[in-house]
Design an enzyme around this catalytic site. Structure first.
Site, PDB file in Angstrom:
ATOM      1  N   SER A 207       1.108   4.714  -0.937  1.00 33.04           N
ATOM      2  CA  SER A 207       0.761   3.307  -1.081  1.00 33.04           C
ATOM      3  C   SER A 207      -0.447   2.969  -0.198  1.00 33.04           C
ATOM      4  O   SER A 207      -1.521   3.540  -0.395  1.00 33.04           O
ATOM      5  CB  SER A 207       1.974   2.433  -0.779  1.00 33.04           C
ATOM      6  OG  SER A 207       1.743   1.107  -1.167  1.00 33.04           O
ATOM      7  N   GLN A 208      -0.298   2.067   0.782  1.00 31.53           N
ATOM      8  CA  GLN A 208      -1.428   1.817   1.684  1.00 31.53           C
ATOM      9  C   GLN A 208      -1.885   3.122   2.335  1.00 31.53           C
ATOM     10  O   GLN A 208      -3.078   3.381   2.459  1.00 31.53           O
ATOM     11  CB  GLN A 208      -1.031   0.818   2.767  1.00 31.53           C
ATOM     12  CG  GLN A 208      -2.139   0.598   3.811  1.00 31.53           C
ATOM     13  CD  GLN A 208      -1.703  -0.335   4.914  1.00 31.53           C
ATOM     14  OE1 GLN A 208      -2.061  -1.501   4.907  1.00 31.53           O
ATOM     15  NE2 GLN A 208      -0.924   0.156   5.861  1.00 31.53           N
TER      16      GLN A 208
ATOM     17  N   TYR B 133       2.171  -0.318   3.756  1.00 32.59           N
ATOM     18  CA  TYR B 133       1.900  -1.689   4.177  1.00 32.59           C
ATOM     19  C   TYR B 133       3.064  -2.242   4.994  1.00 32.59           C
ATOM     20  O   TYR B 133       4.218  -2.167   4.589  1.00 32.59           O
ATOM     21  CB  TYR B 133       1.695  -2.545   2.936  1.00 32.59           C
ATOM     22  CG  TYR B 133       0.961  -3.841   3.131  1.00 32.59           C
ATOM     23  CD1 TYR B 133      -0.410  -3.863   3.336  1.00 32.59           C
ATOM     24  CD2 TYR B 133       1.627  -5.055   3.052  1.00 32.59           C
ATOM     25  CE1 TYR B 133      -1.098  -5.061   3.463  1.00 32.59           C
ATOM     26  CE2 TYR B 133       0.954  -6.264   3.177  1.00 32.59           C
ATOM     27  CZ  TYR B 133      -0.416  -6.259   3.386  1.00 32.59           C
ATOM     28  OH  TYR B 133      -1.093  -7.451   3.511  1.00 32.59           O
TER      29      TYR B 133
ATOM     30  N   ASP C 114       4.906   1.099 -12.056  1.00 29.78           N
ATOM     31  CA  ASP C 114       4.640   0.583 -10.711  1.00 29.78           C
ATOM     32  C   ASP C 114       4.107  -0.848 -10.788  1.00 29.78           C
ATOM     33  O   ASP C 114       2.995  -1.078 -11.273  1.00 29.78           O
ATOM     34  CB  ASP C 114       3.612   1.495 -10.029  1.00 29.78           C
ATOM     35  CG  ASP C 114       3.409   1.179  -8.560  1.00 29.78           C
ATOM     36  OD1 ASP C 114       3.809   0.087  -8.116  1.00 29.78           O
ATOM     37  OD2 ASP C 114       2.836   2.032  -7.855  1.00 29.78           O
TER      38      ASP C 114
ATOM     39  N   HIS D 129       7.264   1.887  -7.762  1.00 32.52           N
ATOM     40  CA  HIS D 129       6.331   2.153  -6.664  1.00 32.52           C
ATOM     41  C   HIS D 129       6.811   3.261  -5.725  1.00 32.52           C
ATOM     42  O   HIS D 129       6.019   3.795  -4.949  1.00 32.52           O
ATOM     43  CB  HIS D 129       6.062   0.869  -5.879  1.00 32.52           C
ATOM     44  CG  HIS D 129       4.920   0.993  -4.907  1.00 32.52           C
ATOM     45  ND1 HIS D 129       3.669   1.445  -5.277  1.00 32.52           N
ATOM     46  CD2 HIS D 129       4.843   0.751  -3.560  1.00 32.52           C
ATOM     47  CE1 HIS D 129       2.874   1.471  -4.224  1.00 32.52           C
ATOM     48  NE2 HIS D 129       3.556   1.057  -3.180  1.00 32.52           N
TER      49      HIS D 129
END
Length: 333
Positions: free
Chosen positions: A185-186, A93, A273, A302
């Site tokens: 992640s994203q 992100y 996370d 994370h």
């Protein structure tokens, strides 16, 4: 960083009921058909004078949503005999494609890598679409959230599938039968979505600490990262906006898409996370229809497994394809 979610024994059994929209398949079939029908041409320019003497680098523009040019980097180990397997990497992100020297891992292991810029998040691929309802809070979670056809992630997912189309067309350089999608992640959430939406076109997916999963629970419990954007958006809206918002997001939820993915997948989850709650990762993992395995990092936030996860990914790729590295040594453990 404390544990942020359910203990592992409950995560292993966590299979929530999440309703997919009745027209989910039709929505995505129409979206991808429109993206491909828009056409557009790709451009690959060799990067001259790079200090990366062992790697060839190309500056890329390929046609994404509505044929709009999307930036990327293509890197391949210099002198390696083709066609090469390729990792298509999607980004976290607010990240752009950065510099080529940030993407040397896979070429060092004998693979090509294609890094896709995220529209509107980097500095080289704009996203001018707003739709009738402009974004209310910063970020991308509520951009076009009034309806699925307006939402930001419709365009980003379409770009990501078109990136697979692009690399599969690189005759002689890339082996179209060994295209693996990946991201953190994203990027992990996008990789999962592409594994579903381009099922049959990818050989595998590496889905690390994925964002964009189980939106309702994520918005309710995530204490950090982008999910709170949705809570902020809804905080000052009428109750009717809540169901409308989550209905829009359901078209982009990896939990709904995972059942449509058949390629082998390597997931990872971090049990501390605060950005992507572990239960939301397991909700998608349990729905994933293809062969799968999970790397669990009990004390990670994370950032996940960091370099240890990268090592696991390279070994998993070697088992998946049997590909020898740039030095000709078989990398299978």
């Amino acid at each position: 960083m404390p544990l942020t979610d359910l203990p592992l024994e409950q995560l292993l059994a966590y299979r929530p009921e999440v309703d997919a929209p009745a027209d989910l398949d039709a929505f995505w079939a129409g979206t991808l058909a429109a993206a491909r029908a828009a056409g557009g041409s790709a451009r690959l320019l060799p990067v001259e004078g790079s200090p990366l003497t062992g790697v060839d680098v190309w500056d890329v523009r390929f046609p994404g949503w509505r044929g709009e040019p999307v930036a990327g980097w293509l890197l391949a180990p210099r002198g390696a005999p083709g066609p090469l397997p390729v990792v298509v990497e999607y980004l976290g992100y607010s990240q752009g494609r950065g510099l080529p020297l940030e993407h040397l891992l896979y070429p060092a292991a004998g693979w090509a890598v294609f890094v896709m810029d995220s529209r509107g998040q980097g500095h080289e691929t704009p996203d001018a679409h707003e739709g009738p309802a402009a974004q209310w809070v910063g970020g991308f979670m509520t951009k076009g959230v009034d309806a699925p056809q307006h939402h930001y992630y419709r365009r980003l997912y379409a770009d990501a599938v078109r990136a697979v189309d692009f690399v599969r067309g690189l005759d002689g350089l890339v082996d179209p039968g060994r295209v693996v999608v990946a991201g953190n992640s994203q990027g992990g959430g996008v990789a999962l979505a592409v594994a579903a939406l381009a099922d049959g076109l990818v050989a595998g997916a590496m889905v690390n600490v994925p964002f964009l999963q189980h939106f309702r629970r994520s918005v309710e419990i995530a204490g950090d990262g982008p999910y709170p954007e949705v809570a902020e958006y809804l905080r000052f809206h009428t109750p009717g906006a809540v169901e409308r918002t989550f209905r829009t997001l359901s078209y982009f939820d990896g939990v709904n898409l995972a059942a449509r993915a058949g390629a082998p997948a390597l997931f990872s989850v971090a049990l501390m996370d605060p950005v992507c709650p572990p239960s939301t990762v397991y909700a998608a993992y349990h729905r994933y229809a293809g062969p799968k395995e999970m790397a669990v990092w009990p004390f990670a936030d994370h950032a996940g497994g960091r370099a240890a996860q990268l090592d696991r990914q390279l070994r998993w790729l070697a088992r998946l394809t049997g590909h020898a590295g740039a030095d000709g040594v078989d990398q299978r453990p």
